[in-house]
Scaffold this motif. Structure first.
Motif, PDB file in Angstrom:
ATOM      1  N   ARG A  43     -10.317   2.214   2.681  1.00  0.00           N
ATOM      2  CA  ARG A  43      -9.711   0.938   3.073  1.00  0.00           C
ATOM      3  C   ARG A  43     -10.329  -0.216   2.281  1.00  0.00           C
ATOM      4  O   ARG A  43      -9.702  -1.248   2.082  1.00  0.00           O
ATOM      5  CB  ARG A  43      -9.881   0.716   4.577  1.00  0.00           C
ATOM      6  CG  ARG A  43      -8.860   1.525   5.366  1.00  0.00           C
ATOM      7  CD  ARG A  43      -9.151   1.490   6.831  1.00  0.00           C
ATOM      8  NE  ARG A  43     -10.415   2.168   7.115  1.00  0.00           N
ATOM      9  CZ  ARG A  43     -10.745   2.639   8.296  1.00  0.00           C
ATOM     10  NH1 ARG A  43      -9.932   2.500   9.316  1.00  0.00           N
ATOM     11  NH2 ARG A  43     -11.890   3.234   8.502  1.00  0.00           N
ATOM     12  N   MET A  44     -11.596  -0.008   1.815  1.00  0.00           N
ATOM     13  CA  MET A  44     -12.230  -1.002   0.939  1.00  0.00           C
ATOM     14  C   MET A  44     -11.423  -1.138  -0.344  1.00  0.00           C
ATOM     15  O   MET A  44     -11.257  -2.228  -0.876  1.00  0.00           O
ATOM     16  CB  MET A  44     -13.641  -0.553   0.544  1.00  0.00           C
ATOM     17  CG  MET A  44     -14.595  -0.401   1.679  1.00  0.00           C
ATOM     18  SD  MET A  44     -15.054  -1.995   2.312  1.00  0.00           S
ATOM     19  CE  MET A  44     -15.762  -1.479   3.848  1.00  0.00           C
TER      20      MET A  44
ATOM     21  N   PHE B 107     -16.372  -6.148   2.448  1.00  0.00           N
ATOM     22  CA  PHE B 107     -17.165  -5.444   1.444  1.00  0.00           C
ATOM     23  C   PHE B 107     -18.642  -5.524   1.833  1.00  0.00           C
ATOM     24  O   PHE B 107     -19.214  -6.612   1.874  1.00  0.00           O
ATOM     25  CB  PHE B 107     -16.941  -6.058   0.069  1.00  0.00           C
ATOM     26  CG  PHE B 107     -15.489  -6.099  -0.337  1.00  0.00           C
ATOM     27  CD1 PHE B 107     -14.706  -4.951  -0.254  1.00  0.00           C
ATOM     28  CD2 PHE B 107     -14.899  -7.264  -0.777  1.00  0.00           C
ATOM     29  CE1 PHE B 107     -13.369  -4.969  -0.612  1.00  0.00           C
ATOM     30  CE2 PHE B 107     -13.561  -7.296  -1.144  1.00  0.00           C
ATOM     31  CZ  PHE B 107     -12.793  -6.147  -1.054  1.00  0.00           C
TER      32      PHE B 107
ATOM     33  N   PHE C 169      -7.331  -6.469   7.923  1.00  0.00           N
ATOM     34  CA  PHE C 169      -7.294  -5.063   8.310  1.00  0.00           C
ATOM     35  C   PHE C 169      -7.822  -4.861   9.721  1.00  0.00           C
ATOM     36  O   PHE C 169      -8.620  -5.647  10.220  1.00  0.00           O
ATOM     37  CB  PHE C 169      -8.120  -4.230   7.327  1.00  0.00           C
ATOM     38  CG  PHE C 169      -7.526  -4.191   5.950  1.00  0.00           C
ATOM     39  CD1 PHE C 169      -6.685  -3.169   5.573  1.00  0.00           C
ATOM     40  CD2 PHE C 169      -7.795  -5.197   5.026  1.00  0.00           C
ATOM     41  CE1 PHE C 169      -6.122  -3.132   4.315  1.00  0.00           C
ATOM     42  CE2 PHE C 169      -7.247  -5.168   3.760  1.00  0.00           C
ATOM     43  CZ  PHE C 169      -6.399  -4.131   3.409  1.00  0.00           C
TER      44      PHE C 169
ATOM     45  N   GLU D  73      -8.223  -0.450  -0.694  1.00  0.00           N
ATOM     46  CA  GLU D  73      -6.975  -1.148  -0.364  1.00  0.00           C
ATOM     47  C   GLU D  73      -7.210  -2.642  -0.225  1.00  0.00           C
ATOM     48  O   GLU D  73      -6.410  -3.452  -0.704  1.00  0.00           O
ATOM     49  CB  GLU D  73      -6.394  -0.596   0.954  1.00  0.00           C
ATOM     50  CG  GLU D  73      -5.723   0.747   0.772  1.00  0.00           C
ATOM     51  CD  GLU D  73      -4.918   1.165   1.987  1.00  0.00           C
ATOM     52  OE1 GLU D  73      -5.103   0.570   3.075  1.00  0.00           O
ATOM     53  OE2 GLU D  73      -4.098   2.092   1.853  1.00  0.00           O
ATOM     54  N   ALA D  74      -8.331  -3.004   0.411  1.00  0.00           N
ATOM     55  CA  ALA D  74      -8.653  -4.420   0.563  1.00  0.00           C
ATOM     56  C   ALA D  74      -8.822  -5.065  -0.807  1.00  0.00           C
ATOM     57  O   ALA D  74      -8.381  -6.193  -1.030  1.00  0.00           O
ATOM     58  CB  ALA D  74      -9.926  -4.589   1.407  1.00  0.00           C
ATOM     59  N   GLY D  75      -9.420  -4.340  -1.739  1.00  0.00           N
ATOM     60  CA  GLY D  75      -9.594  -4.847  -3.099  1.00  0.00           C
ATOM     61  C   GLY D  75      -8.250  -5.098  -3.774  1.00  0.00           C
ATOM     62  O   GLY D  75      -8.010  -6.172  -4.327  1.00  0.00           O
ATOM     63  N   TYR D  76      -7.357  -4.109  -3.695  1.00  0.00           N
ATOM     64  CA  TYR D  76      -6.016  -4.264  -4.277  1.00  0.00           C
ATOM     65  C   TYR D  76      -5.300  -5.445  -3.632  1.00  0.00           C
ATOM     66  O   TYR D  76      -4.619  -6.219  -4.291  1.00  0.00           O
ATOM     67  CB  TYR D  76      -5.178  -3.004  -4.045  1.00  0.00           C
ATOM     68  CG  TYR D  76      -5.499  -1.857  -4.964  1.00  0.00           C
ATOM     69  CD1 TYR D  76      -5.711  -2.069  -6.320  1.00  0.00           C
ATOM     70  CD2 TYR D  76      -5.565  -0.559  -4.484  1.00  0.00           C
ATOM     71  CE1 TYR D  76      -6.000  -1.008  -7.162  1.00  0.00           C
ATOM     72  CE2 TYR D  76      -5.854   0.509  -5.322  1.00  0.00           C
ATOM     73  CZ  TYR D  76      -6.072   0.275  -6.661  1.00  0.00           C
ATOM     74  OH  TYR D  76      -6.354   1.320  -7.488  1.00  0.00           O
ATOM     75  N   ASP D  77      -5.452  -5.561  -2.313  1.00  0.00           N
ATOM     76  CA  ASP D  77      -4.770  -6.620  -1.574  1.00  0.00           C
ATOM     77  C   ASP D  77      -5.224  -7.991  -2.052  1.00  0.00           C
ATOM     78  O   ASP D  77      -4.453  -8.942  -2.061  1.00  0.00           O
ATOM     79  CB  ASP D  77      -5.067  -6.455  -0.076  1.00  0.00           C
ATOM     80  CG  ASP D  77      -4.226  -7.381   0.767  1.00  0.00           C
ATOM     81  OD1 ASP D  77      -2.994  -7.256   0.701  1.00  0.00           O
ATOM     82  OD2 ASP D  77      -4.796  -8.237   1.467  1.00  0.00           O
TER      83      ASP D  77
ATOM     84  N   PRO E  30       0.116  -3.950  -4.773  1.00  0.00           N
ATOM     85  CA  PRO E  30      -0.390  -4.978  -3.862  1.00  0.00           C
ATOM     86  C   PRO E  30      -0.984  -6.192  -4.580  1.00  0.00           C
ATOM     87  O   PRO E  30      -0.865  -7.319  -4.099  1.00  0.00           O
ATOM     88  CB  PRO E  30      -1.464  -4.267  -3.041  1.00  0.00           C
ATOM     89  CG  PRO E  30      -1.499  -2.867  -3.487  1.00  0.00           C
ATOM     90  CD  PRO E  30      -0.430  -2.623  -4.478  1.00  0.00           C
TER      91      PRO E  30
ATOM     92  N   PHE F 128     -13.652 -13.468  -3.065  1.00  0.00           N
ATOM     93  CA  PHE F 128     -13.265 -12.330  -3.914  1.00  0.00           C
ATOM     94  C   PHE F 128     -11.842 -12.442  -4.456  1.00  0.00           C
ATOM     95  O   PHE F 128     -11.608 -12.250  -5.653  1.00  0.00           O
ATOM     96  CB  PHE F 128     -13.430 -11.019  -3.134  1.00  0.00           C
ATOM     97  CG  PHE F 128     -13.215  -9.788  -3.976  1.00  0.00           C
ATOM     98  CD1 PHE F 128     -14.230  -9.287  -4.772  1.00  0.00           C
ATOM     99  CD2 PHE F 128     -11.991  -9.132  -3.986  1.00  0.00           C
ATOM    100  CE1 PHE F 128     -14.030  -8.171  -5.561  1.00  0.00           C
ATOM    101  CE2 PHE F 128     -11.787  -8.004  -4.777  1.00  0.00           C
ATOM    102  CZ  PHE F 128     -12.819  -7.519  -5.563  1.00  0.00           C
TER     103      PHE F 128
ATOM    104  N   PHE G 186       0.830  -1.203   0.000  1.00  0.00           N
ATOM    105  CA  PHE G 186       0.000   0.000   0.000  1.00  0.00           C
ATOM    106  C   PHE G 186       0.863   1.251   0.000  1.00  0.00           C
ATOM    107  O   PHE G 186       0.386   2.356  -0.214  1.00  0.00           O
ATOM    108  CB  PHE G 186      -0.932   0.026   1.218  1.00  0.00           C
ATOM    109  CG  PHE G 186      -1.817  -1.172   1.297  1.00  0.00           C
ATOM    110  CD1 PHE G 186      -2.434  -1.659   0.164  1.00  0.00           C
ATOM    111  CD2 PHE G 186      -2.035  -1.816   2.502  1.00  0.00           C
ATOM    112  CE1 PHE G 186      -3.248  -2.778   0.226  1.00  0.00           C
ATOM    113  CE2 PHE G 186      -2.837  -2.936   2.567  1.00  0.00           C
ATOM    114  CZ  PHE G 186      -3.441  -3.414   1.424  1.00  0.00           C
TER     115      PHE G 186
END
Lengths: 364, 308
Positions: free
Chosen positions: B203-204, A96, A90, B206-210, A81, A107, A61
């Motif tokens: 952060r959603m 989501f 996190f 970032e979570a997607g990229y992760d 990432p 996902f 990130f």
């Protein structure tokens, strides 16, 4: 330190944030650490110590200003990432809200372009692993905090990452749930065999869960070692103070032999202590003694003496707060087992004996 | 002596009376400002037209409604499809649809840009976006005319660059109306999308990229579904006024690119056919309602997963 067999090898990494004008903040300052395969590794430190910054650099990130981050020998510091086989749990879970529990878990696999049947099978496996199979069609807003935590774990584990990053994942849970999840996390790490990098500011959590701990402060790693290492042989004042209760004594070395040093305490008495690995500095040194390694005794034959200022009863043990002749505080922890009641009163002048081999000279 | 039940019943009735009193102002406004005028329009659409405008009161006829879609030949009295009306109707719906799509394509990135700026920068950008609102729509439309007319900025620049030899006719075409509507209605799309996007938890993203989603994947699977309420609101806010647009097609489209609003105005003005004007107004309303219901239902279905 660094070797290609390490799961994550951080080499000389700095992250400098440009502030207003000429200000710059060194969130990470020349950090190097090697994290072994299948290890439960914890980054421990107070808020603002750089632990989350380091985690974000490993996740992708954010990118280091200087240095390399290697994953099994391959430099990944510049990869986005989505090109790193590393997943994150996190702090607030970041589930989501427009997807079901099962859709959340699937996902990552879906984005990797896996076949539908394969995704369904892996999602079912993950749901079973975190014991959430009955709730797979729920919205993430319809489940409790602890359940959201499990879904976040399953979602991050589903794509079989080489390393799992956990950013204070237990901080939002209440005490009882946190204790359960600590055990659950250890179980998951054991069952999956994945390297876990866990970030926390809770020293107790770090001690109970980790294989190894890196204690951080002000953008630097101060000490890396097993929980026992860190607790028994803290390298410096910050580490000793951050982990567990500690007494600090001022002393002057008067003679060393065989890794031991003879010290004259500034409060009067004398003590034999372990030398730090890097040797002894000249002049006044700092000595640490854990409260459970000291006991109240007759002044005659004790290591040093102090006045009783306060007595605090904790059930399993009692803390006796002393004030030494040089004004430093000293706490003795006495276990309250039957027959071990040394009767002291506030105002008494008492002696203190330290268990031989437990006093350590540290960097200040 | 009153029993407990009687007292409770009395209190219940008093409570109901009080509620009516308290809601009376709202009810009065709804009646006089919404239901009343609408009822008059509906009533007029069923009356015989007056010779010099107005209607012949209490003489009822279905002529106006027939004339919405059909026209009577002045010589042999046969009915045929009213081509002119259908063309205008179709143009209104089509141009409004294009305006909605174009403002969405322009407004979404704009809203994204603004919501990713720093806190005080955002206020500046929002201020800039809303500036056109402070200007009279007639002036905004004439400004657009200045851009697209034959001697206007676009043609002058293109000719100076040698791209074209003679001016391209944009004025008084559907293109001019479309450009004008996109310009005027763009803020109505940007603001609701921005409002949704501002609430988006990054952060959603970032979570997607992760989880191995590329930029496109994150946009398609995470950002768009999460800002869907804003997209729906923006589309409604643009489509409805666009369908009834009057000033923009009047100034930029002239007589050749009329829209429903102009046709309705014509009936109440030069046409002296109030019942037809009223019937056309109702038709416009029905189209809007149907379009809205279809759109919202469709959006709800594809966004059904975004529930509680």
């Amino acid at each position: 330190m660094g070797s290609d067999s390490a799961a994550i090898d951080v080499r000389g990494v700095s992250r400098i944030f440009k502030g207003a004008g000429q200000d710059e903040v060194r969130a990470l300052d020349n950090v190097s650490v090697a994290i072994r395969q299948n290890e439960f590794f914890t980054l421990l430190g107070p808020s603002g110590c750089g632990k989350t910054t380091l985690l974000r650099l490993i996740a992708g990130f954010d990118f280091p200003t200087e240095g390399e981050i290697r994953l099994y020998g391959e430099d990944i510091a510049a990869l986005p990432p989505y090109k790193r086989p590393v997943n994150t749990v996190f702090q607030n879970y970041a589930l989501f809200p427009h997807m079901t529990v099962a859709q959340n878990i699937g996902f990552g696999l879906e984005m990797l372009g896996k076949l539908k049947e394969e995704i369904a099978a892996r999602v079912a496996e993950m749901l079973a692993l975190v014991r959430m199979s009955e709730l797979k069609d729920r919205r993430t807003s319809q489940i409790s905090g602890g359940q959201q935590q499990r879904v976040a774990l399953a979602r991050a584990l589903a794509p079989r990452p080489k390393v799992l990053l956990l950013d204070e994942p237990l901080s939002a849970l209440d005490f009882k749930l946190r204790k359960d999840m600590q055990i659950e996390l250890k179980r998951l790490q054991h069952e999956t065999g994945i390297t876990f990098i866990f970030v926390t500011h809770d020293q107790e959590e770090a001690l109970t869960m980790s294989d190894r701990i890196a204690v951080m402060n002000k953008g630097r790693i101060l000490q890396v070692g097993s929980p026992q290492d860190i607790y028994v042989r803290p390298s410096e004042r910050f580490v000793a103070n951050f982990i567990g209760d500690t007494n600090f004594l001022k002393a002057r070395a008067v003679g060393a032999k065989g890794g031991k040093v003879k010290l004259d305490l500034s409060s009067g008495g004398s003590l034999s202590a372990d030398l730090p690995p890097e040797g002894l500095s000249v002049g006044e040194v700092t000595v640490v003694v854990r409260p459970e390694n000291a006991s109240i005794s007759e002044i005659k034959g004790s290591d040093f003496a102090g006045n009783v200022e306060n007595i605090v009863y904790f059930g399993t043990d009692t803390h006796v707060h002393l004030k030494l002749a040089d004004g430093l505080p000293f706490i003795v922890r006495q276990q309250n087992s039957a027959g071990s009641t040394a009767a002291v009163k506030i105002g008494d002048k008492v002696g203190v004996s330290v268990v031989p081999g437990t006093a350590k000279v540290i960097r200040d | 002596m009153a029993t407990a039940d009687e007292i409770a019943e009395h209190a219940r009735l008093a409570d109901i009376r009080q509620r009516w009193w308290l809601s009376a102002p709202a009810l009065i406004i709804i009646f006089f400002a919404a239901i009343g005028p609408l009822a008059i329009v509906l009533l007029y659409s069923f009356m015989v037209k007056g010779d010099y405008g107005d209607v012949k009161y209490w003489q009822f006829s279905l002529d106006a409604w027939t004339n919405v879609l059909l026209e009577r030949d002045i010589f042999d009295e046969t009915l045929s499809i009213a081509d002119a009306h259908l063309v205008i109707l179709w143009r209104s719906v089509w141009l409004s649809f294009l305006t909605t799509v174009a403002t969405l394509l322009l407004g979404f990135p704009t809203a994204f840009f603004i919501s990713t700026r720093s806190e005080h920068r955002r206020d500046l950008w929002l201020f800039l976006i809303t500036i056109p609102f402070w200007t009279n729509i007639l002036i905004r439309t004439f400004a657009m005319q200045e851009v697209v007319r034959n001697e206007g900025i676009v043609n002058s620049v293109l000719m100076a660059l040698g791209v074209i030899n003679s001016p391209v006719q944009i004025m008084f075409t559907d293109w001019a109306v479309l450009f004008g509507m996109i310009y005027v209605y763009l803020p109505l799309m940007v603001l609701p999308i921005y409002a949704s996007m501002e609430k988006l938890d990054f952060r959603m993203v970032e979570a997607g990229y992760d989880l191995y989603a590329t930029r496109l994947g994150v946009l398609r699977r995470i950002i768009i579904p999460l800002v869907k309420p804003g997209i729906i609101a923006g589309s409604i806010l643009v489509f409805i006024p666009a369908l009834g647009a009057y000033v923009i097609p009047r100034v930029l489209g002239g007589g050749k690119s009329m829209m429903l609003g102009n046709l309705i105005e014509l009936q109440f003005g030069q046409g002296r056919n109030w019942p037809l004007g009223a019937a056309l107004s109702i038709t416009l309303m029905v189209i809007v309602t149907i379009a809205l219901l279809a759109y919202v239902r469709n959006a709800m279905r594809s966004g059904a997963s975004h529930g509680h």
